[in-house]
Scaffold this motif. Structure first.
Motif, PDB file in Angstrom:
ATOM      1  N   ALA A  41       9.460 120.713 -13.927  1.00  0.00           N
ATOM      2  CA  ALA A  41       8.937 119.963 -15.078  1.00  0.00           C
ATOM      3  C   ALA A  41       7.717 120.646 -15.704  1.00  0.00           C
ATOM      4  O   ALA A  41       6.847 121.149 -14.997  1.00  0.00           O
ATOM      5  N   ASP A  42       7.699 120.642 -17.035  1.00  0.00           N
ATOM      6  CA  ASP A  42       6.547 121.154 -17.776  1.00  0.00           C
ATOM      7  C   ASP A  42       5.533 120.042 -18.004  1.00  0.00           C
ATOM      8  O   ASP A  42       4.335 120.268 -18.018  1.00  0.00           O
ATOM      9  N   VAL A  43       6.053 118.818 -18.224  1.00  0.00           N
ATOM     10  CA  VAL A  43       5.155 117.727 -18.600  1.00  0.00           C
ATOM     11  C   VAL A  43       5.520 116.448 -17.839  1.00  0.00           C
ATOM     12  O   VAL A  43       6.695 116.187 -17.570  1.00  0.00           O
ATOM     13  N   VAL A  44       4.471 115.690 -17.483  1.00  0.00           N
ATOM     14  CA  VAL A  44       4.662 114.470 -16.700  1.00  0.00           C
ATOM     15  C   VAL A  44       3.843 113.341 -17.335  1.00  0.00           C
ATOM     16  O   VAL A  44       2.626 113.271 -17.148  1.00  0.00           O
ATOM     17  N   CYS A  72      14.809 115.346 -20.303  1.00  0.00           N
ATOM     18  CA  CYS A  72      14.039 114.376 -19.501  1.00  0.00           C
ATOM     19  C   CYS A  72      14.737 113.872 -18.247  1.00  0.00           C
ATOM     20  O   CYS A  72      15.940 113.600 -18.267  1.00  0.00           O
ATOM     21  N   PHE A  73      13.946 113.704 -17.202  1.00  0.00           N
ATOM     22  CA  PHE A  73      14.394 113.079 -15.958  1.00  0.00           C
ATOM     23  C   PHE A  73      13.497 111.868 -15.708  1.00  0.00           C
ATOM     24  O   PHE A  73      12.282 112.023 -15.565  1.00  0.00           O
ATOM     25  N   TYR A  74      14.107 110.683 -15.706  1.00  0.00           N
ATOM     26  CA  TYR A  74      13.346 109.459 -15.460  1.00  0.00           C
ATOM     27  C   TYR A  74      13.895 108.819 -14.195  1.00  0.00           C
ATOM     28  O   TYR A  74      15.049 108.386 -14.150  1.00  0.00           O
ATOM     29  N   CYS A  75      13.043 108.771 -13.203  1.00  0.00           N
ATOM     30  CA  CYS A  75      13.502 108.420 -11.866  1.00  0.00           C
ATOM     31  C   CYS A  75      12.963 107.044 -11.441  1.00  0.00           C
ATOM     32  O   CYS A  75      11.811 106.707 -11.731  1.00  0.00           O
ATOM     33  N   GLY A 123      17.053 125.555 -23.639  1.00  0.00           N
ATOM     34  CA  GLY A 123      16.003 125.840 -24.619  1.00  0.00           C
ATOM     35  C   GLY A 123      14.949 124.753 -24.776  1.00  0.00           C
ATOM     36  O   GLY A 123      14.049 124.864 -25.602  1.00  0.00           O
ATOM     37  N   LYS A 124      15.051 123.702 -23.978  1.00  0.00           N
ATOM     38  CA  LYS A 124      14.060 122.621 -24.096  1.00  0.00           C
ATOM     39  C   LYS A 124      13.150 122.608 -22.874  1.00  0.00           C
ATOM     40  O   LYS A 124      13.601 122.886 -21.754  1.00  0.00           O
ATOM     41  N   LYS A 125      11.900 122.241 -23.093  1.00  0.00           N
ATOM     42  CA  LYS A 125      10.998 122.057 -21.968  1.00  0.00           C
ATOM     43  C   LYS A 125      11.416 120.811 -21.196  1.00  0.00           C
ATOM     44  O   LYS A 125      12.069 119.926 -21.758  1.00  0.00           O
ATOM     45  N   VAL A 126      10.991 120.737 -19.936  1.00  0.00           N
ATOM     46  CA  VAL A 126      11.450 119.652 -19.061  1.00  0.00           C
ATOM     47  C   VAL A 126      10.343 118.618 -18.844  1.00  0.00           C
ATOM     48  O   VAL A 126       9.172 118.966 -18.656  1.00  0.00           O
ATOM     49  N   LEU A 127      10.754 117.361 -18.878  1.00  0.00           N
ATOM     50  CA  LEU A 127       9.835 116.248 -18.619  1.00  0.00           C
ATOM     51  C   LEU A 127      10.344 115.484 -17.402  1.00  0.00           C
ATOM     52  O   LEU A 127      11.537 115.219 -17.292  1.00  0.00           O
ATOM     53  N   PHE A 128       9.431 115.147 -16.499  1.00  0.00           N
ATOM     54  CA  PHE A 128       9.804 114.295 -15.366  1.00  0.00           C
ATOM     55  C   PHE A 128       8.807 113.154 -15.276  1.00  0.00           C
ATOM     56  O   PHE A 128       7.595 113.360 -15.430  1.00  0.00           O
ATOM     57  N   SER A 129       9.305 111.933 -15.016  1.00  0.00           N
ATOM     58  CA  SER A 129       8.386 110.862 -14.646  1.00  0.00           C
ATOM     59  C   SER A 129       9.132 109.801 -13.848  1.00  0.00           C
ATOM     60  O   SER A 129      10.370 109.814 -13.797  1.00  0.00           O
ATOM     61  N   GLY A 130       8.379 108.923 -13.225  1.00  0.00           N
ATOM     62  CA  GLY A 130       9.006 107.895 -12.403  1.00  0.00           C
ATOM     63  C   GLY A 130       8.117 106.678 -12.245  1.00  0.00           C
ATOM     64  O   GLY A 130       6.914 106.727 -12.538  1.00  0.00           O
ATOM     65  N   MET A 131       8.751 105.603 -11.798  1.00  0.00           N
ATOM     66  CA  MET A 131       8.009 104.364 -11.502  1.00  0.00           C
ATOM     67  C   MET A 131       8.538 103.775 -10.223  1.00  0.00           C
ATOM     68  O   MET A 131       9.715 103.938  -9.898  1.00  0.00           O
ATOM     69  N   GLN A 132       7.671 103.049  -9.552  1.00  0.00           N
ATOM     70  CA  GLN A 132       8.086 102.376  -8.322  1.00  0.00           C
ATOM     71  C   GLN A 132       8.705 101.029  -8.648  1.00  0.00           C
ATOM     72  O   GLN A 132       8.191 100.305  -9.506  1.00  0.00           O
ATOM     73  N   ALA A 133       9.742 100.705  -7.902  1.00  0.00           N
ATOM     74  CA  ALA A 133      10.394  99.407  -8.102  1.00  0.00           C
ATOM     75  C   ALA A 133       9.750  98.376  -7.171  1.00  0.00           C
ATOM     76  O   ALA A 133      10.424  97.695  -6.429  1.00  0.00           O
ATOM     77  N   MET A 142      12.797 125.415 -18.311  1.00  0.00           N
ATOM     78  CA  MET A 142      13.566 125.211 -19.544  1.00  0.00           C
ATOM     79  C   MET A 142      15.019 124.862 -19.215  1.00  0.00           C
ATOM     80  O   MET A 142      15.610 125.507 -18.353  1.00  0.00           O
ATOM     81  N   ILE A 143      15.554 123.885 -19.918  1.00  0.00           N
ATOM     82  CA  ILE A 143      16.982 123.593 -19.800  1.00  0.00           C
ATOM     83  C   ILE A 143      17.541 123.595 -21.225  1.00  0.00           C
ATOM     84  O   ILE A 143      17.040 122.845 -22.077  1.00  0.00           O
TER      85      ILE A 143
END
Ligand code: TYM
Length: 334
Positions: free
Chosen positions: A143-146, A39-42, A4-14, A1-2
C-alpha cells in the motif's frame, strides 16, 4: 502499483457499535479516495480477538461492517472488500514481521498502554503484537496510502519503521506507506467529554453517535453535548466542546471552520447543536437506508465475500512469496 494505480489499504475492527468518529475519520475519506487508488478495505476480525469477544456477536458484527462499507458507497466490483481471516497471508506475514520488530518499540504504543489498562485481566501477547499484524495488513498489499484517524498514526509510523528495517536488510521488498489523515474529521471527540475521543467502547452511550442511531436519538445526544460557559461560538482549543461540534459540522457539510464561525455569529449554543444534529442526520440517513436494503440481499453479500477474498489472496500471496524467499525459506516444489 496495480494496473498503473497506486494502492490504498485500510481496515476497521468489527468490535462494538461503529461511531460517527469511524465514519468521519475514516470511512467517508475511503469513499472519496476510492476512484483514485486500487483499494483494499478489510474487516479486521483477527485484530478483534485481542479483546475477548462473543463468537456469535463477532460474526454478526463483521458481516454488518462489511455491509456498511458497501452501503457507504464503496463499490465491491472495484474495491476489494473482504474479511482479514479469509486471507491467511495476514497472519503469515505478521509472524515473519514479528521477528523484525522490537519489544521496546511495541511497548511504546499508546493503544497497547490504554488497552492493557482497560483489560488488565487479559493482557495477552496478541494485544502486544497487534501493531505487527496491522503492519502486515498494509505491507502485504504494497500500500502507498492508508486513510485513518489520528489515533492510528503511531501504528502507521511503526509500520514504516518495520518496512524500512526489512528493506534495508533484504533490499527493496515493501512499499513504504503514508498515512492519509483528513483535515476535519480526523479526531472526533466524545460529546460528553471533549477531551476524550469518541469511541465504540465508551461506557456512556450519550458520548457517541452510533451510525445506526435514529434521528431523534442523534438530535437528543447533540442537544446534550457538553460545551462551556463562554457563550460564544469560536473555533479554538480553549473551547474543546464547541470546537468538536464545529469539526463534526464541517466534516458533514464540507464547510470550513471559518465559514461555520461566521454563519453562527451572534447565535447561541442551542442553534449550533440543533444544526449539528440535523447535519449528522442528513449524513447518516442514506447510509442507514442502504444498509437496510443490502442486508436483505444475502446472496449478493455472499458473492462479494467470496470473490473479494480470492482477489485479496492473489495479491497477498505475491508479496508473501517474495518475503518468504528473501528471508530464506525453501522454495516450493511444483
Ligand atoms: P478502529 O476500528 O478503532 O477504527 C477504524 C477507523 O476509525 C478511525 N477512528 C476515528 N477517527 C476520528 N475520530 C474518532 N473518534 C475515531 N475513532 C476511530 C480510526 O483511526 C480508524 O481509521 N487498528 C485499526 C484497524 C486496522 C487498520 C489496519 C487500519 C487494522 N489494520 C490497517 C488501517 C490499516 C483500528 O483499530 O481502527
Amino acid at each position: 502499483m496495480i494496473d498503473g494505480k497506486k494502492v490504498l489499504f485500510s481496515g476497521m475492527q468489527a468490535t462494538g457499535n461503529l461511531t460517527l468518529g469511524n465514519y468521519l475519520g475514516a470511512l467517508k475519506n475511503w469513499v472519496t479516495l476510492s476512484e483514485e487508488y486500487e483499494c483494499f478495505y478489510c474487516v479486521v476480525d483477527e485484530h478483534s480477538i485481542t479483546v475477548r469477544q462473543d463468537p456469535a456477536i463477532l460474526r454478526k458484527r463483521a458481516r454488518a461492517l462489511l455491509t456498511l462499507y458497501i452501503a457507504a458507497g464503496l463499490n465491491p466490483e472495484k474495491n476489494c472488500i473482504y474479511y482479514q481471516s479469509h486471507v491467511s497471508g495476514h497472519a503469515e506475514l505478521a509472524w515473519i514481521l514479528n521477528c523484525y520488530t522490537y519489544m521496546g518499540e511495541l511497548s511504546r504504543m499508546t493503544q497497547f498502554k490504554d488497552k492493557s489498562a482497560k483489560h488488565a485481566d487479559n493482557i495477552n501477547a496478541g494485544l502486544f503484537t497487534y501493531p505487527v499484524l496491522m503492519a502486515a495488513d498494509i505491507l502485504l498489499y504494497q500500500a502507498d496510502v492508508v486513510p485513518v484517524g489520528i489515533d492510528q498514526k503511531q501504528h502507521l509510523e511503526i509500520t514504516r519503521d518495520i518496512a524500512q528495517r526489512f528493506n534495508s536488510i533484504y533490499g527493496e521488498t515493501f512499499t513504504i506507506p503514508e498515512a492519509y489523515i483528513g483535515k476535519t474529521g480526523a479526531k472526533i471527540m466524545s460529546l460528553q467529554n471533549p477531551e476524550k475521543k469518541m469511541s465504540k467502547s465508551d461506557e456512556n452511550p450519550n458520548g457517541s453517535i452510533y451510525l445506526m442511531d435514529d434521528p431523534d436519538t442523534i438530535i437528543r445526544k447533540c442537544k446534550r453535548a457538553v460545551t462551556d460557559s463562554e457563550a460564544q461560538i469560536l473555533y479554538r482549543d480553549e473551547q474543546p466542546g464547541v470546537k468538536n461540534l464545529i469539526n463534526i459540522y464541517c466534516a458533514c457539510t464540507g464547510e470550513t471552520p471559518e465559514q461555520v464561525v461566521a454563519e453562527f455569529d451572534g447565535k447561541g449554543y442551542g442553534d449550533l447543536k440543533a444544526a449539528v444534529g440535523e447535519a449528522i442526520v442528513s449524513q447518516l440517513r442514506p447510509l442507514q437506508e442502504e444498509v437496510a436494503r443490502l442486508e436483505k440481499d444475502k446472496a449478493y453479500i455472499d458473492s462479494v465475500i467470496k470473490n473479494n477474498a480470492e482477489k485479496a489472496a492473489y495479491f497477498a500471496n505475491k508479496t508473501l512469496r517474495k518475503v518468504q524467499k528473501r528471508v530464506g525459506f525453501p522454495e516450493r516444489i511444483r
